[in-house]
Every structure is written in C-alpha cells, then in structure tokens.
Design a protein around this motif. Structure first.
Motif, PDB file in Angstrom:
ATOM      1  N   TRP A   1     -43.614  -9.991  19.629  1.00 19.80           N
ATOM      2  CA  TRP A   1     -43.881  -9.433  18.309  1.00 19.80           C
ATOM      3  C   TRP A   1     -42.873  -8.342  17.926  1.00 19.80           C
ATOM      4  N   LEU A   2     -42.245  -7.713  18.957  1.00 14.01           N
ATOM      5  CA  LEU A   2     -41.261  -6.668  18.673  1.00 14.01           C
ATOM      6  C   LEU A   2     -40.011  -7.223  18.015  1.00 14.01           C
ATOM      7  N   LEU A   3     -39.801  -8.553  18.115  1.00 16.11           N
ATOM      8  CA  LEU A   3     -38.650  -9.155  17.458  1.00 16.11           C
ATOM      9  C   LEU A   3     -38.762  -9.058  15.938  1.00 16.11           C
ATOM     10  N   GLN A   4     -39.985  -8.863  15.439  1.00 18.86           N
ATOM     11  CA  GLN A   4     -40.198  -8.747  13.995  1.00 18.86           C
ATOM     12  C   GLN A   4     -40.064  -7.315  13.496  1.00 18.86           C
ATOM     13  N   VAL A   5     -39.972  -6.367  14.425  1.00 14.59           N
ATOM     14  CA  VAL A   5     -39.953  -4.956  14.053  1.00 14.59           C
ATOM     15  C   VAL A   5     -38.529  -4.529  13.711  1.00 14.59           C
ATOM     16  N   GLN A   6     -38.355  -3.971  12.551  1.00 15.08           N
ATOM     17  CA  GLN A   6     -37.033  -3.527  12.117  1.00 15.08           C
ATOM     18  C   GLN A   6     -36.788  -2.049  12.394  1.00 15.08           C
ATOM     19  N   THR A   7     -37.813  -1.359  12.881  1.00 11.14           N
ATOM     20  CA  THR A   7     -37.682   0.067  13.178  1.00 11.14           C
ATOM     21  C   THR A   7     -36.666   0.301  14.290  1.00 11.14           C
ATOM     22  N   PRO A   8     -35.753   1.263  14.143  1.00  7.93           N
ATOM     23  CA  PRO A   8     -34.806   1.557  15.222  1.00  7.93           C
ATOM     24  C   PRO A   8     -35.534   1.829  16.540  1.00  7.93           C
ATOM     25  N   GLY A   9     -35.026   1.255  17.605  1.00  6.13           N
ATOM     26  CA  GLY A   9     -35.633   1.445  18.914  1.00  6.13           C
ATOM     27  C   GLY A   9     -36.491   0.284  19.368  1.00  6.13           C
ATOM     28  N   ALA A  10     -36.770  -0.655  18.461  1.00  6.54           N
ATOM     29  CA  ALA A  10     -37.644  -1.772  18.825  1.00  6.54           C
ATOM     30  C   ALA A  10     -37.025  -2.627  19.925  1.00  6.54           C
ATOM     31  N   ASP A  11     -35.711  -2.858  19.835  1.00  8.36           N
ATOM     32  CA  ASP A  11     -35.061  -3.668  20.870  1.00  8.36           C
ATOM     33  C   ASP A  11     -35.090  -2.967  22.225  1.00  8.36           C
ATOM     34  N   LEU A  12     -34.907  -1.636  22.231  1.00  8.01           N
ATOM     35  CA  LEU A  12     -34.972  -0.879  23.482  1.00  8.01           C
ATOM     36  C   LEU A  12     -36.379  -0.912  24.057  1.00  8.01           C
ATOM     37  N   LEU A  13     -37.382  -0.766  23.194  1.00 10.14           N
ATOM     38  CA  LEU A  13     -38.772  -0.831  23.658  1.00 10.14           C
ATOM     39  C   LEU A  13     -39.071  -2.178  24.294  1.00 10.14           C
ATOM     40  N   LYS A  14     -38.588  -3.247  23.683  1.00 10.79           N
ATOM     41  CA  LYS A  14     -38.816  -4.584  24.244  1.00 10.79           C
ATOM     42  C   LYS A  14     -38.141  -4.717  25.613  1.00 10.79           C
ATOM     43  N   GLN A  15     -36.920  -4.212  25.736  1.00 13.07           N
ATOM     44  CA  GLN A  15     -36.227  -4.275  27.027  1.00 13.07           C
ATOM     45  C   GLN A  15     -37.012  -3.531  28.104  1.00 13.07           C
ATOM     46  N   ILE A  16     -37.507  -2.336  27.755  1.00 12.93           N
ATOM     47  CA  ILE A  16     -38.259  -1.542  28.724  1.00 12.93           C
ATOM     48  C   ILE A  16     -39.509  -2.290  29.173  1.00 12.93           C
ATOM     49  N   LEU A  17     -40.248  -2.824  28.195  1.00 14.37           N
ATOM     50  CA  LEU A  17     -41.480  -3.538  28.523  1.00 14.37           C
ATOM     51  C   LEU A  17     -41.203  -4.775  29.370  1.00 14.37           C
ATOM     52  N   ASP A  18     -40.170  -5.523  29.017  1.00 16.15           N
ATOM     53  CA  ASP A  18     -39.851  -6.743  29.784  1.00 16.15           C
ATOM     54  C   ASP A  18     -39.479  -6.401  31.226  1.00 16.15           C
ATOM     55  N   ILE A  19     -38.709  -5.329  31.410  1.00 13.77           N
ATOM     56  CA  ILE A  19     -38.343  -4.918  32.773  1.00 13.77           C
ATOM     57  C   ILE A  19     -39.572  -4.496  33.554  1.00 13.77           C
ATOM     58  N   LEU A  20     -40.449  -3.713  32.925  1.00 17.51           N
ATOM     59  CA  LEU A  20     -41.640  -3.222  33.630  1.00 17.51           C
ATOM     60  C   LEU A  20     -42.647  -4.339  33.893  1.00 17.51           C
ATOM     61  N   HIS A  21     -42.670  -5.363  33.048  1.00 18.44           N
ATOM     62  CA  HIS A  21     -43.548  -6.505  33.315  1.00 18.44           C
ATOM     63  C   HIS A  21     -43.054  -7.290  34.528  1.00 18.44           C
ATOM     64  N   SER A  22     -41.732  -7.375  34.691  1.00 23.31           N
ATOM     65  CA  SER A  22     -41.184  -8.116  35.832  1.00 23.31           C
ATOM     66  C   SER A  22     -41.136  -7.270  37.104  1.00 23.31           C
ATOM     67  N   ARG A  23     -41.077  -5.915  36.921  1.00 24.85           N
ATOM     68  CA  ARG A  23     -41.042  -5.013  38.082  1.00 24.85           C
ATOM     69  C   ARG A  23     -42.037  -3.876  37.833  1.00 24.85           C
TER      70      ARG A  23
ATOM     71  N   THR B   1     -40.025   6.279  37.103  1.00 21.71           N
ATOM     72  CA  THR B   1     -39.178   6.744  35.997  1.00 21.71           C
ATOM     73  C   THR B   1     -37.694   6.703  36.383  1.00 21.71           C
ATOM     74  N   GLY B   2     -37.383   7.241  37.562  1.00 20.80           N
ATOM     75  CA  GLY B   2     -35.992   7.277  38.011  1.00 20.80           C
ATOM     76  C   GLY B   2     -35.378   5.902  38.146  1.00 20.80           C
ATOM     77  N   ALA B   3     -36.157   4.945  38.688  1.00 23.97           N
ATOM     78  CA  ALA B   3     -35.646   3.586  38.886  1.00 23.97           C
ATOM     79  C   ALA B   3     -35.530   2.845  37.560  1.00 23.97           C
ATOM     80  N   LEU B   4     -36.433   3.105  36.633  1.00 23.06           N
ATOM     81  CA  LEU B   4     -36.385   2.444  35.324  1.00 23.06           C
ATOM     82  C   LEU B   4     -35.130   2.848  34.565  1.00 23.06           C
ATOM     83  N   ILE B   5     -34.878   4.139  34.482  1.00 20.76           N
ATOM     84  CA  ILE B   5     -33.717   4.622  33.732  1.00 20.76           C
ATOM     85  C   ILE B   5     -32.418   4.107  34.333  1.00 20.76           C
ATOM     86  N   GLU B   6     -32.402   3.865  35.634  1.00 17.90           N
ATOM     87  CA  GLU B   6     -31.197   3.381  36.319  1.00 17.90           C
ATOM     88  C   GLU B   6     -30.675   2.091  35.704  1.00 17.90           C
TER      89      GLU B   6
END
Length: 576
Positions: free
Chosen positions: A469-491, A496-501
């Motif tokens: 659903w974030l693909l429909q969001v035009q607000t700046p940061g939506a793509d970054l939010l999706k990347q974060i969520l996808d990474i955390l769903h897989s790992r 915090t330290g490992a995520l930012i890496e």
C-alpha cells in the motif's frame, strides 16, 4: 580484503557482537539506568556525554554527535576502513569473512606473519649496527620516530633474513612469494634487501605488506622497493597512511611527498600527516583512499623538473575527483630543497604555513597553461582557451567546471558567457531544492514519526503486515519506510544499530542516525505502539484524501465511470 561482504554476514556479526562489551574493552563504561556512559573517546570532555544503549546496539555522544554501531565504533576508534573493521569484529567472534562472487582468492595469513617477523628482525638489527645508527643520528631521527615507523636494518649478508626465518621449504617459498627472497634463473635464492635502512610498509590495518630499503653505503639503486606480490600492490598503497591515522585522532589534511625519508623527517618535526607513493606516480586509487579520510590533499614536491612533472601528472589524476568540499593544493619547494631539508631549515610552523597558503589546483592549472604565453595577443589567448578546454572536459563536477570557466574568463578579462560560447558549454543551472537540508530536527510528520519509531524500536514492524500500500503514498519518505519494513519483516531480530547499517554509504544513513538519537519523550512500550498506530492511521487518511482530490478533479474535468463514482461516494462518506 577484496570482494563485497554479504549483508547477511554483516547482520550476523552485529547480532553476535555485544556493543557494551566491545566499547568497555577500550573505554571504561559506567552503568546509567538502562544505558552505559563514559567520557567520549572522540573529543575531550570532563562530563560524560557518551551513551551506549545495549538493547539498541547503538552509541551516541551528545557532545560531539558521534554515533553508530559496533562497526562504526571500530572504524572511528581503531581508524580502520569498513572491510577491515568487519574483519576485526569477525575475528573476535572466530568467524571468517566470506566474499561474494566478485571476490578474489584469499591470501594465506602466513604471508602476513612472515612479513611481521621480517619487520621484527630488521627492527632488532638496527641498534646493533653502528653505520646504520650513525645514519639515523645524521638524519636526527628520534627513538619515538624509529619506533612509530618501526625502522630497521638489513645486514649486508646475502642470506641474513633467510637464515633467520626460512626453516622449511614452505617458508622459503613464501618468502620468495612475498618478495623478501629472490630466486634467480640458476635457482639460487638470496635476500632481496642487503645493507639497507628498512622502512616497513603497512596496510590500513597496520599489517606489514612490503618494504622499502635505502642503501647505507655506496651502491645502487639508492632506494629499493618490494615487488608486486599477492599482498602488496604499489598502485593502491601509501607509505605512512596507517601511521598518520594512528598519530591523529582527527585528520584535516594529508600531504603527499615523494619518498619514505620525507615522510619520516616530517614526522620528526611534528608533521604526522604525510604519505608517499611507492615508486609509482600518484594514482586515482591513492587519492580516493585519502578522500575517504580527509577533504584536503596537498602535494609537497621538490621544485626541480622531476617534481614539476610529478605534480602535473598528479593534477591530471586529481582534477576529475574534485567535487563538493574536496580541495587539492600544490606546494613547490626551492630546487635545492626537499621536504626533509626544508623543514630542518625553517621549522614546523613555517612549513605548515606554506602548506595552508599553497596553490589551489585551479590556480596551478591556469598558471601552468599560461606560462610562456602573452595573453594580450589574440593568438595566444585562443591557444590558451583551446588548451584549457581539454582540462575543463576532465572536470566531472558541473559546479567546479563552472567555477573554472569563470576563472578563465577573469584571467582573460572576458565575460564568462564568452568563454562558454567559445567552448560550446551551457550554463550550469543549480536547483536550490537539492541543497542539503538543515541538520535541525524537523517537525514530526506522520511519515517521519513512523520512520523514527521503527528505527528506534524495530519490533514495531510487526504492526504492519503488508507494505504494498506504501507504493500509493506520494508523501516523501514512503519509499524509505517501505524499505525499512521489508528488511525488518525478513530479519525481525535486527537491532537499531544493525538496521541502520543497511544504509551505510547511502544518503539516508546520516538521517537515520539522527532519527535514532531523537528524544521524542515517548517512554512506555504501550504509548509507542499507540503513537505508531495513530501515525499509520494518519498516513492512510492522507492516501484517502489524495485519492478523493484526484477523483473530484477528474469528475470536474472529464467525468467518472460507475466504479469511480462508487469509490468517490465511499471516500466522501468516510471523510474524517
């Protein structure tokens, strides 16, 4: 240390590393609530402002702003490059760093051990040999400099090193492979370095990978270098780079000189940020390495013809690399001097003043191209512009290229537009929207709040099960939010330290570090979960509002089909 390190391995290293234990082994920490504190190792302070969060595996100094994970700490504290920091942490855990398909075959650790043993042997020899110590005294080198650069001496014997180290055919083979022994066409094996003052060449991790040797008595060549080996590549290494990083917690500039003795002599007088190439011209690889550490590089060459030629080659290599706040300068000494003799005559303060006031690359380029040219003569002016065009094309940064053209125009007393027209170059148009944003914390929009809470509390990713659903969001940061969520769903167990890496070397990295340290005063898990869900609801409301506006505009201009009419009716009915 070649080849890309898999991200999964980096995650594993960070997961297994206890940041509190790691930092405490170097900087004594004191328990402070759920965190640990200490006086910051990266700047001087009396009151502790350096905080380490064991749960997040993240540190932050409220005094100087230093922050990061275990890899960041080892890079900054031990002054290592990224791959070497990962290697250091993996070694502590008994893990071997893998490489992907781009990797080249690994080098046997035994080669490094042999080079270290050779360095120890030469170092021990130095004080036993009077002619070598006489030369050291003649150059007025202190015990501290000898120790810091681990200077040594190779005896005149043809088999001194071989007898000391080669206890087996395998070791003899490895010494030949590292270039320490030479095997001639007749099969005779002998020491490469004889009757020479020895300069160990260390890589970024401090491992000895090669040697340079200066003849003590009469003989040729005056300087002899190790050949190319599996662990030594001349075009990539710089003598003194490791020592410079060890001697300076914060390097502001690096000076490139022509020889080992120049580096050591400058260090003797307190200029501990000089390096030298190893029998080769300055390469792009050399400069890229230095630009990872500093933004200013100064070439300090002899004023003779050889020094001028070396400077011109260096300028041609450096020009395409200048961008942003990078600066390259050239300092030419009198013909009768080299850095060693010059600093002995004039002292550190004068030498450093000359460095600061040395010629910027742009000035050096324009001055050199206009030599023996009468710029009042039309033909000479035309020739100067033609010569300059070659170098303007080498400048890869459009802003810097624009500034060079303005400098040409000023030198010729012409309007910049005339220069551009003669060169066929368009004016650079800058976009103010692309300038770097302020470092001050911005007001928390729902999107920014979501990203902040996820970075600080990765477990909140379980609140969002799907991300398309974030693909429909035009607000700046939506793509970054999706990347974060996808990474955390897989790992799901990333800290915090490992995520930012995952964003190291990307433009979002520093932004995420800032968000990781933002104090939002949301103290309880229950409150954080409530704020997170509220922010999600607000983002969904923004999606609905955007869709309503689209359908209303379409109805007014072109009309809606039945499905769109029903969708608009439902959106209007649910309007908050």
């Amino acid at each position: 240390m070649t080849g890309r390190i898999p991200q999964a391995f980096i995650d594993d290293v960070l997961a297994r590393t206890d940041l509190v234990e790691l930092i405490n082994s170097r900087v004594p920490l004191t328990k402070a609530g759920t965190n640990h504190k200490a006086c910051c190792p990266f700047h001087q302070e009396k009151t502790p402002s350096f905080n380490v969060n064991g749960n997040k595996q993240f540190y932050h100094c409220f005094g100087c702003g230093a922050s990061g994970n275990a890899i960041s700490f080892v890079m900054d504290y031990d002054r290592l490059e990224f791959p070497d920091a990962v290697d250091e942490l993996a070694g502590r855990l008994g893990m071997e760093v893998p490489r992907d398909a781009l990797a080249t075959p690994s080098v046997s650790p035994g080669l490094y051990d042999l080079m270290s043993a050779a360095s120890d042997y030469y170092y021990a020899n130095l004080r036993k040999h009077r002619p070598a110590m006489d030369y050291i005294k003649q150059r007025e080198l202190s015990e501290e400099v000898i120790d810091n650069y681990k200077l040594g001496y190779a005896y005149e014997a043809w088999d001194g090193l071989r007898k000391q180290l080669a206890g087996s055919d395998k070791i003899t083979h490895d010494l030949v492979e590292t270039g320490m022994l030479v095997k001639n066409d007749n099969g005779k094996i002998y020491d490469r370095f004889r009757d020479r003052l020895m300069f160990p060449i260390r890589d970024r991790r401090g491992k000895v990978i090669a040697f340079g040797g200066r003849i003590i008595n009469d003989g040729q060549p005056k300087y002899l270098n190790s050949p190319e080996t599996p662990i030594f590549h001349k075009g990539r290494e710089l003598y003194g780079f490791f020592e410079a990083r060890q001697a300076n917690r914060k390097l502001e500039r690096m000076v490139i000189v022509e020889g080992y003795m120049d580096v050591v002599a400058l260090a003797q007088f307190g200029v501990t940020y000089a390096v030298a190439t190893l029998g080769t011209a300055t390469s792009e690889s050399h400069l890229q390495q230095l630009f990872k550490t500093v933004n200013e590089i100064i070439f300090s060459f002899d004023g003779d013809q050889a020094g001028q030629a070396a400077a011109w080659k260096a300028m041609e290599i450096a020009l395409p690399l200048i961008r942003g706040d990078r600066m390259v300068r050239f300092m030419f000494l009198p013909e009768e001097d080299d850095p060693d003799s010059y600093i002995r005559k004039h002292g550190k303060a004068h030498y450093e003043k000359e460095l600061v006031e040395s010629m910027p690359l742009s000035e050096y380029l324009l001055t050199s191209l206009s030599e023996n040219t009468d710029l009042s003569v039309a033909e000479d002016r035309s020739r100067f512009i033609a010569r300059m065009q070659t170098y303007l094309e080498k400048a890869t940064d459009p802003i810097y290229r624009e500034m060079l053209m303005e400098a040409v125009a000023q030198k010729l007393d012409m309007h910049p537009e005339q220069i551009r027209a003669s060169l066929g170059v368009d004016t650079v148009v800058t976009n103010k929207q692309n300038t770097q944003t302020s470092s001050h914390v911005k007001s928390m929009t729902p999107m920014r709040m979501l990203i902040t809470l996820l970075v600080q509390n990765p477990e909140l990713a379980s609140e969002v099960t799907v991300t398309d659903w974030l693909l429909q969001v035009q607000t700046p940061g939506a793509d970054l939010l999706k990347q974060i969520l996808d990474i955390l769903h897989s790992r799901p167990h990333l800290t915090t330290g490992a995520l930012i890496e995952h964003w190291r070397d990307q433009q979002q990295y520093k932004q995420l570090q800032r968000l990781a340290t933002w104090e939002h005063l949301i103290e309880t898990d229950e409150t954080r979960q409530e704020v997170f869900r509220d922010a999600i609801s607000k983002v969904f409301a923004e999606i609905r509002q955007t869709r309503r506006d689209e359908l209303l505009a379409k109805r007014k201009s072109r009309g809606l089909d039945d499905a769109e009419t029903e969708e608009l009716r439902e959106l209007l009915a649910s309007k908050a």
